[in-house]
Scaffold this active site. Sequence first.
Site, PDB file in Angstrom:
ATOM      1  N   LYS A 159       2.422 -31.639 -25.527  1.00 28.68           N
ATOM      2  CA  LYS A 159       1.275 -32.582 -26.270  1.00 28.68           C
ATOM      3  C   LYS A 159       1.235 -32.450 -27.696  1.00 28.68           C
ATOM      4  O   LYS A 159       2.302 -32.878 -28.142  1.00 28.68           O
ATOM      5  CB  LYS A 159       0.207 -32.251 -25.613  1.00 28.68           C
TER       6      LYS A 159
ATOM      7  N   SER B 146      -9.308 -32.860 -20.779  1.00 28.20           N
ATOM      8  CA  SER B 146      -8.338 -33.935 -21.086  1.00 28.20           C
ATOM      9  C   SER B 146      -9.255 -35.285 -20.896  1.00 28.20           C
ATOM     10  O   SER B 146      -8.603 -35.959 -21.516  1.00 28.20           O
ATOM     11  CB  SER B 146      -7.509 -33.861 -20.117  1.00 28.20           C
TER      12      SER B 146
ATOM     13  N   ASP C 276      -6.969 -23.335 -19.577  1.00 27.37           N
ATOM     14  CA  ASP C 276      -5.848 -24.255 -19.832  1.00 27.37           C
ATOM     15  C   ASP C 276      -5.993 -24.757 -21.180  1.00 27.37           C
ATOM     16  O   ASP C 276      -7.019 -25.523 -21.539  1.00 27.37           O
ATOM     17  CB  ASP C 276      -6.102 -25.128 -18.848  1.00 27.37           C
TER      18      ASP C 276
ATOM     19  N   HIS D 293      -4.763 -29.209 -24.343  1.00 26.16           N
ATOM     20  CA  HIS D 293      -5.277 -30.199 -25.412  1.00 26.16           C
ATOM     21  C   HIS D 293      -5.739 -29.538 -26.743  1.00 26.16           C
ATOM     22  O   HIS D 293      -5.968 -30.097 -27.680  1.00 26.16           O
ATOM     23  CB  HIS D 293      -6.379 -31.015 -24.908  1.00 26.16           C
TER      24      HIS D 293
ATOM     25  N   HIS E 122      -8.206 -30.192 -14.675  1.00 27.20           N
ATOM     26  CA  HIS E 122      -6.981 -30.749 -14.179  1.00 27.20           C
ATOM     27  C   HIS E 122      -6.477 -30.580 -12.810  1.00 27.20           C
ATOM     28  O   HIS E 122      -6.451 -29.608 -12.492  1.00 27.20           O
ATOM     29  CB  HIS E 122      -6.184 -30.433 -15.394  1.00 27.20           C
TER      30      HIS E 122
ATOM     31  N   ASN F 236      -0.516 -38.073 -26.130  1.00 29.93           N
ATOM     32  CA  ASN F 236      -0.925 -36.927 -26.366  1.00 29.93           C
ATOM     33  C   ASN F 236      -0.065 -36.151 -27.679  1.00 29.93           C
ATOM     34  O   ASN F 236      -0.314 -35.066 -27.859  1.00 29.93           O
ATOM     35  CB  ASN F 236      -1.036 -36.002 -25.126  1.00 29.93           C
TER      36      ASN F 236
ATOM     37  N   GLU G 138     -10.742 -25.416 -18.720  1.00 36.81           N
ATOM     38  CA  GLU G 138      -9.890 -25.848 -19.739  1.00 36.81           C
ATOM     39  C   GLU G 138     -10.592 -25.511 -21.180  1.00 36.81           C
ATOM     40  O   GLU G 138     -11.936 -25.569 -21.026  1.00 36.81           O
ATOM     41  CB  GLU G 138      -9.920 -27.639 -19.654  1.00 36.81           C
TER      42      GLU G 138
HETATM   43  C1  LIG Z   1      -1.203 -32.470 -19.346  1.00 39.50           C
HETATM   44  C2  LIG Z   1      -2.065 -31.235 -18.706  1.00 39.50           C
HETATM   45  C3  LIG Z   1      -1.310 -30.344 -18.120  1.00 39.50           C
HETATM   46  C4  LIG Z   1       0.234 -30.517 -17.649  1.00 39.50           C
HETATM   47  O1  LIG Z   1       0.819 -30.259 -18.821  1.00 39.50           O
HETATM   48  P1  LIG Z   1       2.476 -30.954 -18.699  1.00 39.50           P
HETATM   49  O2  LIG Z   1       3.163 -29.915 -19.728  1.00 39.50           O
HETATM   50  O3  LIG Z   1       2.338 -32.412 -19.128  1.00 39.50           O
HETATM   51  O4  LIG Z   1       2.804 -30.674 -17.590  1.00 39.50           O
HETATM   52  C5  LIG Z   1      -2.029 -29.233 -17.618  1.00 39.50           C
HETATM   53  N1  LIG Z   1      -3.185 -29.102 -17.846  1.00 39.50           N
HETATM   54  C6  LIG Z   1      -4.047 -30.121 -18.535  1.00 39.50           C
HETATM   55  C7  LIG Z   1      -5.266 -29.792 -18.895  1.00 39.50           C
HETATM   56  C8  LIG Z   1      -3.528 -31.247 -19.015  1.00 39.50           C
HETATM   57  O5  LIG Z   1      -4.114 -32.138 -19.736  1.00 39.50           O
END
Ligand SMILES: *Cc1c(COP(=O)(O)O)cnc(C)c1O
Length: 390
Positions: free
Chosen positions: A244, A187, A212, A215, A140, A52, A183
């Site tokens: 990411k 993801s 969230d 991404h 997620h 990512n 989100e």
């Molecule tokens: C990767 C991800 C997380 C977690 O983030 P990290 O910093 O990798 O722990 C949380 N929410 C979503 C939608 C993700 O894809």
Amino acid sequence: MTQRPDLLAPFLTRALDKRAEVGLRRTLRPAALLPGGRIARDRRTCIDFSSNDYLGLAQHPLLVDRAREWAARLGAGSGASRLVTGTHEAVLELEARIAAFKGTEAALILGSGWQANAAVIPALLAAMPGAEVFADRLNHNSMHTGCAAAGVRQHRFAHNDLDALDALLARHADAPARLILTESVFSMDGDRADLVRLAQIARARDAVLYVDEAHATGVLGPGGAGLASIVPGGVDIAMGTFSKALGSFGAYVAGSRLLVDWLINACGGFIYATALPPAVLGAIDAALDLVPRMDAERAKLAALGDRLRRGLTGAGYDVAGSTTQIVPAIVGDAALTMALADRLAEAGMIAGAIRPPTVPAGTSRLRIALRSTHEEADIDALVAAIGPKA
Ligand SMILES: *Cc1c(COP(=O)(O)O)cnc(C)c1O
């Protein structure tokens, strides 16, 4: 000395065997990220479509240098929770920069995105007794963990079905409070929530909106600030990661000063966790210097995504609703998906094979994650290697 009997082993062996029986046992294999959208795997250099690191910042010299510089100046560790030892001026300055980037009053840094969702959601719900929670079905795992930790049952609506959400909210209009979890870029499907409409619905139904941006941060929105930035009036809570597109590690929660004040008081994942180490904070600081000025990289990433979707669709693949740097090629069957990923690896290309329970049954897929450091030729080679859908 007599050997201590391993009482745990039979339990673990049985549990792992059960995973293996249904073809879902996971293993780790050695790999190392390289610049230029490449990865070292099994002693060869492959094109990486699995990480990512969307802007290629994980290898960027400015992040590496700044991490080194902050570690040299402030040390390798932060010592304790910020509430116990106090908080370094540099962290407060960094949080002010994050808030400015997100266009919010305040921001709080947490250990990781997973930790943020798992800890912030229960903290919020502790302030909203009796709240009903409404969650997109594809949210997620970390958001589910947050709800589980809060002991609430989620009303899960069909993915991006805002009419269904609106109907659910109407049905729970009498609840003392409502919290929507989504989100902004999903993801596994690489599609977006219609945040503008979602925010309108939330406002009309008197619901708090939690987004969230894992991404979207760095990739979408003005200056890469994420999609909450395009919502008139913003959203109530936006979280995202630095792990990411921002190339290092850690997470942020952005919103009002009041929100941050509450989290400092009630969020276990903040209160009982050691602050991020200076090296990581330095890398975040450097990413915040670079990301707002990376419009050219964002445009390239978007164009690569379009090219890949055209190629996959032409080969007969469903790409879900992808409109971003995450492009799924839906295969359907889990074993066929694994076989395709293996075939690609042999051809020198790594893409994640995603199976249940990460995605719904029957939608196993290759999850192709693009980087601005990929070239058009990389995309064309990938499409050719995938070949027409069986
Ligand atoms: C990767 C991800 C997380 C977690 O983030 P990290 O910093 O990798 O722990 C949380 N929410 C979503 C939608 C993700 O894809």
